[in-house]
Write a protein that holds these residues in place. Structure first.
Motif, short mmCIF file in Angstrom:
data_model
loop_
_atom_site.label_atom_id
_atom_site.label_comp_id
_atom_site.label_asym_id
_atom_site.label_seq_id
_atom_site.Cartn_x
_atom_site.Cartn_y
_atom_site.Cartn_z
N MET A 13 0.82 -1.19 0.00
CA MET A 13 0.00 0.00 0.00
C MET A 13 0.87 1.26 0.00
O MET A 13 0.55 2.23 -0.68
CB MET A 13 -0.90 0.00 1.24
N THR A 14 1.97 1.23 0.73
CA THR A 14 2.88 2.37 0.76
C THR A 14 3.46 2.62 -0.62
O THR A 14 3.54 3.77 -1.07
CB THR A 14 4.01 2.11 1.77
N ILE A 53 0.83 4.14 -2.85
CA ILE A 53 0.58 5.55 -2.51
C ILE A 53 1.68 6.45 -3.07
O ILE A 53 1.40 7.50 -3.65
CB ILE A 53 0.45 5.72 -0.99
N PHE A 54 2.95 6.04 -2.92
CA PHE A 54 4.04 6.86 -3.44
C PHE A 54 3.99 6.95 -4.97
O PHE A 54 4.23 8.03 -5.53
CB PHE A 54 5.40 6.31 -3.00
N SER A 88 1.30 6.73 -6.87
CA SER A 88 0.17 7.58 -7.25
C SER A 88 0.47 9.05 -6.97
O SER A 88 0.08 9.92 -7.75
CB SER A 88 -1.10 7.14 -6.54
N MET A 89 1.18 9.35 -5.87
CA MET A 89 1.55 10.74 -5.59
C MET A 89 2.51 11.26 -6.65
O MET A 89 2.41 12.41 -7.08
CB MET A 89 2.19 10.83 -4.20
#
Length: 84
Positions: free
Chosen positions: A30-31, A34-35, A37-38
């Motif tokens: 998940m981390t 998230i990175f 997608s950011m």
């Protein structure tokens, strides 16, 4: 049961409970998601602002040039004088 074996058993149990906790499942994945997608969002935002300045009409460019010339004239004269 000796004390050392008891402590080792407790530490193994702690490690098993901590690493196999349902709260920790998928955290690393998940981390990473998230990175990524950011990063994609940041790139898209940068490209959006980069392209926004290139889509100006001749009229808009002329207005900007006039505003810049007016600013430079006022700047060379020490700025606008306030009513005195």
């Amino acid at each position: 049961m000796p004390f050392n074996e008891l402590v080792e058993g407790i530490e193994k149990y702690r490690a098993t409970v901590f690493y196999s906790s349902p709260l920790n499942e998928g955290v690393e994945e998940m981390t990473i998601i998230i990175f990524i997608s950011m990063f994609v969002f940041a790139v898209i935002t940068y490209l959006f602002f980069l392209g926004a300045g290139k889509c100006k009409s001749d009229y808009e460019r002329e207005l900007e040039d006039k505003e810049q010339m007016e600013y430079l004239r006022n700047y060379k004269n020490g700025g606008k004088k306030s009513g005195k």
